[in-house]
Design a protein around this motif. Structure first.
Motif, PDB file in Angstrom:
ATOM      1  N   CYS A   1      -5.035  -8.576   3.161  1.00  0.00           N
ATOM      2  CA  CYS A   1      -3.684  -8.815   3.677  1.00  0.00           C
ATOM      3  C   CYS A   1      -3.338  -7.512   4.323  1.00  0.00           C
ATOM      4  O   CYS A   1      -2.710  -7.516   5.326  1.00  0.00           O
ATOM      5  CB  CYS A   1      -2.462  -8.915   2.441  1.00  0.00           C
ATOM      6  N   ALA A   2      -3.851  -6.301   3.602  1.00  0.00           N
ATOM      7  CA  ALA A   2      -3.324  -4.850   4.251  1.00  0.00           C
ATOM      8  C   ALA A   2      -4.082  -4.522   5.427  1.00  0.00           C
ATOM      9  O   ALA A   2      -3.584  -4.318   6.539  1.00  0.00           O
ATOM     10  CB  ALA A   2      -3.596  -3.981   3.205  1.00  0.00           C
ATOM     11  N   GLY A   3      -5.579  -5.175   5.368  1.00  0.00           N
ATOM     12  CA  GLY A   3      -6.368  -4.871   6.462  1.00  0.00           C
ATOM     13  C   GLY A   3      -5.783  -5.798   7.784  1.00  0.00           C
ATOM     14  O   GLY A   3      -5.784  -5.100   9.006  1.00  0.00           O
ATOM     15  N   TYR A   4      -5.495  -7.189   7.560  1.00  0.00           N
ATOM     16  CA  TYR A   4      -5.286  -7.767   8.906  1.00  0.00           C
ATOM     17  C   TYR A   4      -3.700  -7.498   9.155  1.00  0.00           C
ATOM     18  O   TYR A   4      -3.456  -7.395  10.460  1.00  0.00           O
ATOM     19  CB  TYR A   4      -5.055  -9.201   8.492  1.00  0.00           C
ATOM     20  N   CYS A   5      -2.941  -6.884   8.428  1.00  0.00           N
ATOM     21  CA  CYS A   5      -1.436  -6.510   8.893  1.00  0.00           C
ATOM     22  C   CYS A   5      -1.717  -5.247   9.648  1.00  0.00           C
ATOM     23  O   CYS A   5      -0.981  -5.149  10.676  1.00  0.00           O
ATOM     24  CB  CYS A   5      -0.613  -6.421   7.580  1.00  0.00           C
ATOM     25  N   VAL A   6      -2.543  -4.464   9.304  1.00  0.00           N
ATOM     26  CA  VAL A   6      -2.607  -3.057   9.976  1.00  0.00           C
ATOM     27  C   VAL A   6      -3.268  -3.291  11.551  1.00  0.00           C
ATOM     28  O   VAL A   6      -2.890  -3.013  12.565  1.00  0.00           O
ATOM     29  CB  VAL A   6      -3.271  -2.182   9.393  1.00  0.00           C
ATOM     30  N   ILE A   7      -4.325  -4.167  11.365  1.00  0.00           N
ATOM     31  CA  ILE A   7      -5.298  -4.563  12.602  1.00  0.00           C
ATOM     32  C   ILE A   7      -4.482  -5.366  13.684  1.00  0.00           C
ATOM     33  O   ILE A   7      -4.233  -5.104  14.693  1.00  0.00           O
ATOM     34  CB  ILE A   7      -6.404  -5.316  12.525  1.00  0.00           C
TER      35      ILE A   7
ATOM     36  N   CYS B   1      -2.247  -0.198   3.288  1.00  0.00           N
ATOM     37  CA  CYS B   1      -2.142  -0.189   4.823  1.00  0.00           C
ATOM     38  C   CYS B   1      -2.006   1.299   5.402  1.00  0.00           C
ATOM     39  O   CYS B   1      -2.452   1.526   6.420  1.00  0.00           O
ATOM     40  CB  CYS B   1      -0.558  -0.861   4.914  1.00  0.00           C
ATOM     41  N   PHE B   2      -1.365   2.169   4.589  1.00  0.00           N
ATOM     42  CA  PHE B   2      -1.279   3.352   5.018  1.00  0.00           C
ATOM     43  C   PHE B   2      -2.611   4.222   4.935  1.00  0.00           C
ATOM     44  O   PHE B   2      -3.019   4.845   6.277  1.00  0.00           O
ATOM     45  CB  PHE B   2      -0.311   4.231   3.972  1.00  0.00           C
ATOM     46  N   THR B   3      -3.234   4.037   4.003  1.00  0.00           N
ATOM     47  CA  THR B   3      -4.711   4.530   4.192  1.00  0.00           C
ATOM     48  C   THR B   3      -5.533   4.086   5.620  1.00  0.00           C
ATOM     49  O   THR B   3      -6.257   4.893   6.158  1.00  0.00           O
ATOM     50  CB  THR B   3      -5.566   4.231   2.882  1.00  0.00           C
ATOM     51  N   ALA B   4      -5.651   2.527   5.691  1.00  0.00           N
ATOM     52  CA  ALA B   4      -6.145   1.914   6.683  1.00  0.00           C
ATOM     53  C   ALA B   4      -5.771   2.523   8.099  1.00  0.00           C
ATOM     54  O   ALA B   4      -6.259   2.686   8.949  1.00  0.00           O
ATOM     55  CB  ALA B   4      -6.221   0.599   6.638  1.00  0.00           C
ATOM     56  N   TYR B   5      -4.416   2.672   8.375  1.00  0.00           N
ATOM     57  CA  TYR B   5      -3.610   2.979   9.438  1.00  0.00           C
ATOM     58  C   TYR B   5      -3.990   4.417   9.752  1.00  0.00           C
ATOM     59  O   TYR B   5      -4.336   4.963  10.864  1.00  0.00           O
ATOM     60  CB  TYR B   5      -2.065   3.049   9.415  1.00  0.00           C
ATOM     61  N   SER B   6      -4.255   5.203   8.835  1.00  0.00           N
ATOM     62  CA  SER B   6      -4.420   6.917   9.065  1.00  0.00           C
ATOM     63  C   SER B   6      -5.980   6.823   9.372  1.00  0.00           C
ATOM     64  O   SER B   6      -6.254   7.613  10.513  1.00  0.00           O
ATOM     65  CB  SER B   6      -4.167   7.761   7.657  1.00  0.00           C
ATOM     66  N   THR B   7      -6.863   6.184   8.649  1.00  0.00           N
ATOM     67  CA  THR B   7      -8.316   5.906   9.049  1.00  0.00           C
ATOM     68  C   THR B   7      -8.414   5.649  10.601  1.00  0.00           C
ATOM     69  O   THR B   7      -9.321   6.436  11.127  1.00  0.00           O
ATOM     70  CB  THR B   7      -9.114   5.257   8.083  1.00  0.00           C
ATOM     71  N   LEU B   8      -7.839   4.609  10.649  1.00  0.00           N
ATOM     72  CA  LEU B   8      -8.003   4.225  12.356  1.00  0.00           C
ATOM     73  C   LEU B   8      -7.486   5.244  13.391  1.00  0.00           C
ATOM     74  O   LEU B   8      -7.868   5.261  14.453  1.00  0.00           O
ATOM     75  CB  LEU B   8      -7.441   2.752  12.289  1.00  0.00           C
TER      76      LEU B   8
END
Length: 927
Positions: A763-769, A836-843
Motif C-alpha cells: 500500500c505504501a509503495g503504490y501510494c508513493v509511486i 511512505c516517507f522512506t520510499a519517497y525520500s529514497t526515490l
C-alpha cells in the motif's frame, strides 16, 4: 488552283511616317529602335515589389535578334523564393527600347517601350500559373506600387456624365471565353487532340484577326467623330472668347497614346494543383503574452486588441499614406523579441571565453565563494536551465570540474557548440572527464544535446551497464533514436551510434533482442496523425539492420521472432472477430474456444515451443481452449492460458505430457493503445529496483505489459480480487478478507504477520509511486488485492495529473484501504506512513534518473505525455509535471511534510467516496 488572297491600298489606314507635329515636339524619336524597325531588339526586365517597395534586384532577358515577331522564350528567375513572398507581391515587367539620346541627364541609352505590373497571387490568394495576358502601357516603366498605374488588366474607365456605356460586342466576348479555354488546355485541364486542336487554333486565329480588324474600324470611326466634335467645340469657343483651345492638343496626344495597343504574354510555372498563399505566423513574444493575459483578466469576455502597427510614408495599408508628423512615435510589433540573444550578452560571453584566457583557465581554481556557487549549480536537476552568468562560471572552471562526474552535463549545457573554438576544446576535454553515471549518460542522449561528440561519449558510458539494467531503460533508449542524425547516404550505422550499440547488445541477449524488436515494430506501425513519417522510416531502418545482424550471428533467433509475429497476428485476428461479433458474451466465449481449438490457427499445439513475446524467459507450446474467457468490457479482452514447456520438453511434446505442464495466464486485447500502461509498469519496475538497492522491499507487483501494435497488446494476468468485489463480499472490510485467507490469532489484527506486513508495504509503495506519476481515474475496480496481501494498481489510462473526475485526491487512499490497516490510529497505519516517507525520500535521491527517462519520452506517442506537452506549449511539460511531485526545490524534511499533508487530505477526502459510489452505481447499471 488555290484562290489568291490580297488587300488593296485603300484598305490600309496606317500613316506612312510619324506625324510631322509629333516629330516637331519630339525629334529624337526618329532615332529610337522601335520606330526604325518593327522587330527591333528590345529586352525585358522584371522586378519583384511588395508593399510599394522593391523586393530584391531586377533580372533581365539576354540579347536576342528578332526576325518576325518579338518572342523572348526565356525564363527569368527572380532572386526571391516563393515561400518568402508576401501576398501583396507584384512583378513589375518593363520592356526597354534603344535610344541614342539619354533622357533627364541619364547616361543610359535605354527608354521604356512599355510596362505592365502583374500580382504574383490572384484575388483568391492562389499562385498564378500558366500563361497570363498583360496589357503594355506605352512609354511607361512598370509601376510596382500597391495602386499601380500599369495593371496587367486595365481598370474600367469612369464614364463621363450622360455618356453612354460602350456597346457589348458578342464576338469579343466569345473570343475572351475561348482564351480562357485555351489557358485550361495549356494546363492540361482539357483533353488534347492534336488534329482537332490544329483546326480549332486556325479557325480561332482567323476569327481573332476579324474581330481585331472590326475593332480597329470602330475605333477609327469613334475617334473621327470625337475629333469632329472637338473641332466644332473649339471653333465655338474661339468665336466667343478668341482662345486657341489648347485642350485639343492634349486630347489628340491622349488619343495618339491610345492608338497603340500592345500585349505581353507571360508564362508562369505550371503546377499540377493550386498553390495557396500561407503566411508565417510568428509566436507572440513574452511581452505580448503577458499583455494579453493581463488585459483578458481585467476585462472578462473582451478580446484583447491586436498589436498596434504603424507604417512609414508611402507604405500604408491600402492606398492610404501615413505621415511621420502625425505619428512621431512609430510602434512596431517585433516577433523576434525575447527569442534572439542579447547582442551585449553575446559580446560579453565572447570576451570572457576568448582564446586569450585559455592558458589562464588551465590552472585556475575557484575561491570559497565560487566553490559554493559551483556546488549549488551542480545540485540542479537535469531539467533546470542555467543563466548566462552561471554558464560563464561553469565554463571558466571547466578543467577544474573535470574531476567531478556530476559536472559534465552542466558544462555541456554551458558550451556554445556553434563556436568552433569551444566545441574543439570540449571535444578534447570530454575523454579525460571523470566517468559519469548511467543516469547522466541518459541525459546526454536527450533532445537538447545534438553534438555527435557528446552523444558518442554517452553511448560509450552505457556500455558499463549490464543487460538487466539496460533492459530497464530500453523503452526510453528506443525513443532516443529519434534525436540522432544517422544521415541518408551512409550505408550501415555509425560505430558510435546508439542504434549500433543497441543492436550489438540485443544480438547477444535474446531477452533484450525480443523487447527491442517489439518496441521498434510498434513504432514502425504507428500511423497516427501525430506521428512523423521520418521517425517511422528511422525505426524501420534500425529494425532492418537488427534483422541483418541476427541473420549473420543468430539466425535461429530471427526465425523465433518471425514465429512470434505470426502468433500475434493470429491472436489479433481472433480478438477482432470476437470483439466485432454481434453476439452476447456467452456466445463470444464459445466462438473464442472454437478458434483456439481449430488446428488451422496453430495455437492448440505449438511445435517447437516458442518464447512468449510478453515474457521471453517463458517458452509455451500451446493454449488451453477450454479455459479461455472473454472479459466484460466494450473491447472484449481475451483471457488465454498458455501451456508452459518444461526444459526437457523443448522438442515435440506428447499430449499426455503437455497436460502436466504449468500454465501462464495472459490477457490479449485489440482496440487499445497499451504503450502508456507499458511505460508506467516499466517506471514501477525501475522504482522497485531503486528501492531494493536501498534494502527497502515494498512488495510491489510490476506485472508484464507489452504493446504489440499501436492498437493491440498483451498483459500478464495476476490472480487477484478487486477492492470493490472484496468490499461487496466482506461488507466493506478488507481486514475481513485478509483474515479469511490468512488467519492468525497471534498476528496483528488477527492476520498472519507476513501477510499484514506485505499489505502495509505494498500500500505504501503504490501510494508513493502513483503520487509521483500523477496516476488518475482511481476507483475500487482498478485497485486489486491478492490473498497473500499484495496490493497493486492496474489500468493507467490517466497519468501526469490528468483525471476525468473532478476534485480527485492526489493519492488514492480510500477508507477500505485504511480499514485494512486498522484505522488511522493503529500502529499499522503509522508503519504505513513511515514506509511512505522512506520510499519517497529514497526515490527523490534518484529523481535525476526518473526525470531523464521522461525527458527521452517527450516526443513519444504516449497519449498523456503528448497531451501534457500540447497543454504546456513546449517540450518538457511532462518532465515538469513529474518534477513538481518530487518537490526538489525544498529540503527533504519539508518534502516529507508535504507528502504527509497529501496523505492526510487523501484520507479525509469526501469527494473521493462520492466518486467511488457513483462508479459502483454506473458499473452496476452496465452489468
Amino acid at each position: 488552283m488555290d484562290t489568291y488572297t490580297f488587300a488593296t491600298s485603300r484598305q490600309v489606314e496606317f500613316p506612312t511616317t510619324t506625324p510631322y507635329t509629333i516629330l516637331l515636339k519630339h525629334p529624337e524619336i526618329r532615332h529610337i529602335g522601335s520606330v526604325q524597325n518593327p522587330t527591333s531588339e528590345l529586352y525585358v526586365t522584371a522586378q519583384l515589389w511588395a508593399e510599394s517597395k522593391s523586393f530584391g534586384v531586377s533580372v533581365q532577358t539576354p540579347h536576342l535578334f528578332f526576325k518576325n515577331n518579338r518572342t523572348w522564350n526565356k525564363w527569368l528567375e527572380l532572386p526571391i523564393l516563393i515561400k518568402d513572398c508576401p501576398v501583396s507581391s507584384q512583378i513589375a515587367i518593363t520592356i526597354w527600347d534603344i535610344s541614342p539620346c539619354p533622357q533627364n541627364g541619364s547616361i543610359s541609352h535605354t527608354v521604356p517601350f512599355g510596362g505592365t505590373t502583374i500580382p504574383l497571387f490572384d484575388d483568391d490568394g492562389a499562385l498564378r500559373r500558366g500563361r497570363q495576358k498583360c496589357k503594355v502601357y506605352r512609354r511607361k516603366g512598370a509601376d510596382g506600387h500597391l495602386s499601380s498605374t500599369t495593371p496587367h488588366v486595365p481598370r474600367t474607365k469612369r464614364r463621363k456624365r450622360n455618356e453612354e456605356p460602350p456597346p457589348i460586342v458578342p464576338e469579343e466576348e466569345e473570343l475572351e471565353r475561348l482564351e480562357q479555354l485555351f489557358k485550361k488546355h495549356e494546363m492540361n485541364e482539357i483533353p488534347q487532340n492534336d488534329w482537332l486542336d490544329q483546326l480549332v487554333f486556325q479557325n480561332v486565329g482567323k476569327k481573332a484577326r476579324e474581330v481585331e480588324e472590326a475593332a480597329r474600324k470602330r475605333s477609327s470611326m469613334h475617334k473621327a467623330s470625337k475629333r469632329k466634335a472637338a473641332k466644332m467645340r473649339a471653333d465655338r469657343i474661339e468665336t466667343q472668347t478668341g482662345s486657341n483651345g489648347t485642350a485639343d492638343e492634349s486630347e489628340s496626344e491622349e488619343e495618339s497614346d491610345d492608338e497603340e495597343h500592345f500585349t505581353l504574354y507571360v508564362d508562369f510555372p505550371r503546377w499540377d494543383f493550386p498553390v495557396v498563399f500561407e503566411d508565417h505566423e510568428y509566436e507572440p513574444s513574452r511581452m505580448m503574452r503577458e499583455f494579453q493575459s493581463t488585459l483578458s483578466s481585467s476585462i472578462l469576455g473582451a478580446k484583447p486588441p491586436p498589436p498596434e502597427v504603424r507604417y512609414g510614408p508611402g507604405i500604408a495599408a491600402g492606398n492610404n499614406v501615413v505621415d511621420d508628423e502625425d505619428y512621431p512615435v512609430v510602434q512596431i510589433f517585433d516577433p523576434e523579441q525575447f527569442q534572439r540573444e542579447n547582442p551585449c550578452e553575446s559580446k560579453h560571453r565572447r570576451l570572457v571565453r576568448s582564446d586569450r584566457n585559455a592558458l589562464y583557465d588551465v590552472d585556475q581554481k575557484p575561491n570559497a565563494k565560487l566553490r559554493d556557487e559551483l556546488n549549488e549549480i551542480l545540485s540542479y536537476g537535469p531539467t533546470q536551465e542555467l543563466t548566462p552568468q552561471e554558464k560563464d562560471v561553469v565554463w571558466t572552471f571547466r578543467r577544474h570540474l573535470s574531476r567531478d562526474k556530476r559536472a559534465l552535463t552542466k558544462v555541456v549545457k554551458a558550451t556554445d557548440w556553434s563556436n568552433p573554438g569551444e566545441a574543439r576544446q570540449m571535444a578534447e576535454l570530454i575523454p579525460r572527464w571523470a566517468k559519469i553515471d548511467v543516469d547522466s549518460a541518459l541525459e546526454l542522449l536527450g533532445p537538447t544535446y545534438d553534438s555527435p561528440v557528446v552523444r558518442a561519449y554517452a553511448v560509450d558510458r552505457l556500455r558499463q551497464a549490464g543487460d538487466a539494467e539496460l533492459l530497464l531503460y530500453l523503452l526510453q533508449l528506443v525513443q532516443a533514436l529519434k534525436f540522432e542524425d544517422y544521415g541518408t547516404k551512409e550505408e550501415g550505422l555509425p560505430p558510435s551510434s546508439l542504434a549500433k550499440f543497441l543492436i550489438d547488445r540485443a544480438a547477444n541477449n535474446f531477452k533484450l533482442g525480443n523487447y527491442l524488436h517489439w518496441y521498434l515494430m510498434v513504432e514502425c506501425d504507428d500511423q497516427g496523425p501525430d506521428t512523423n513519417a521520418i521517425n517511422r522510416k528511422l525505426f524501420a531502418r534500425v529494425e532492418y539492420y537488427f534483422m541483418l545482424k541476427l541473420e549473420d550471428r543468430a539466425p535461429e533467433q530471427r526465425k523465433t521472432l518471425l514465429r512470434q509475429a505470426e502468433m500475434i497476428a493470429v491472436l489479433s485476428r481472433i480478438s477482432k472477430e470476437v470483439r466485432f461479433s454481434r453476439s452476447n458474451r456467452i456466445q463470444k466465449i464459445e466462438l473464442l474456444k472454437k478458434y483456439l481449438a481449430d488446428p488451422k490457427n496453430e495455437l492448440l499445439k505449438i511445435e517447437p515451443p516458442i518464447p512468449l513475446p510478453l515474457d521471453p524467459e517463458i517458452e509455451v507450446c500451446g493454449v488451453y481452449p477450454e479455459e479461455a474467457n472473454v472479459f466484460k468490457s466494450s473491447l472484449s479482452p481475451l483471457f488465454l492460458n498458455f501451456k508452459i514447456a518444461t526444459p526437457t520438453d523443448t522438442s515435440l511434446a506428447t499430449q499426455s505430457r503437455s497436460e502436466t505442464q504449468g500454465k501462464y495466464p495472459m490477457i490479449f486485447k485489440t482496440g487499445d493503445d497499451l504503450r502508456q500502461d507499458q511505460l508506467v509498469i516499466q517506471i514501477i519496475e525501475l522504482m522497485n529496483n531503486l528501492l531494493l538497492k536501498e534494502n527497502l522491499d515494498l512488495k510491489l507487483t510490476p506485472y508484464r505489459t507489452l504493446a504489440t501494435s499501436p492498437t493491440a497488446g498483451a498483459v500478464q494476468f495476476i490472480q487477484s480480487t478487486a477492492i470493490s468485489a472484496v468490499s461487496a463480499k466482506y461488507k466493506g472490510s478488507v481486514l475481513a478478507y485478509l483474515k479469511a485467507n490468512n488467519p492468525d490469532e497471534t498476528g496483528p489484527l488477527g492476520v498472519r504477520k507476513e501477510t499484514m506486513d506485505t499489505y502495509i508495504r505494498s500500500c505504501a509503495g503504490y501510494c508513493v509511486i502513483t503520487y509521483i506519476l500523477g496516476v488518475g481515474d482511481r476507483h475500487l475496480d482498478n485497485l486489486l488485492l491478492q490473498p497473500s496481501g499484495h496490493f497493486f494498481h492496474i489500468d493507467f489510462g490517466f497519468i501526469l495529473g490528468r483525471d476525468p473526475k473532478p476534485f480527485a485526491p492526489l493519492i488514492k487512499l480510500c477508507k477500505e484501504m485504511v480499514e485494512g490497516l486498522g484505522g488511522t490510529m493503529s500502529p499499522q497505519y503509522a508503519q504505513f506512513k513511515q514506509y511512505c516517507f522512506t520510499a519517497y525520500s529514497t526515490l527523490r535521491k534518484s529523481s535525476s534518473l526518473i526525470l531523464n527517462l521522461f525527458s527521452l519520452m517527450v516526443q513519444s506517442s504516449v497519449q498523456d505525455i503528448r497531451l501534457v506537452e500540447e497543454q504546456m506549449g513546449g517540450i518538457g511539460g511532462a518532465v515538469a509535471k513529474v518534477r513538481e511531485r518530487f518537490h526538489l526545490d525544498v529540503s527533504e524534511e519539508e518534502a516529507v511534510r508535504l507528502l504527509d499533508q497529501v496523505l492526510a487530505d487523501s484520507v479525509n477526502a469526501v469527494f473521493g467516496v462520492v466518486i467511488d459510489r457513483l462508479h459502483e452505481f454506473v458499473q452496476g447499471w452496465r452489468a
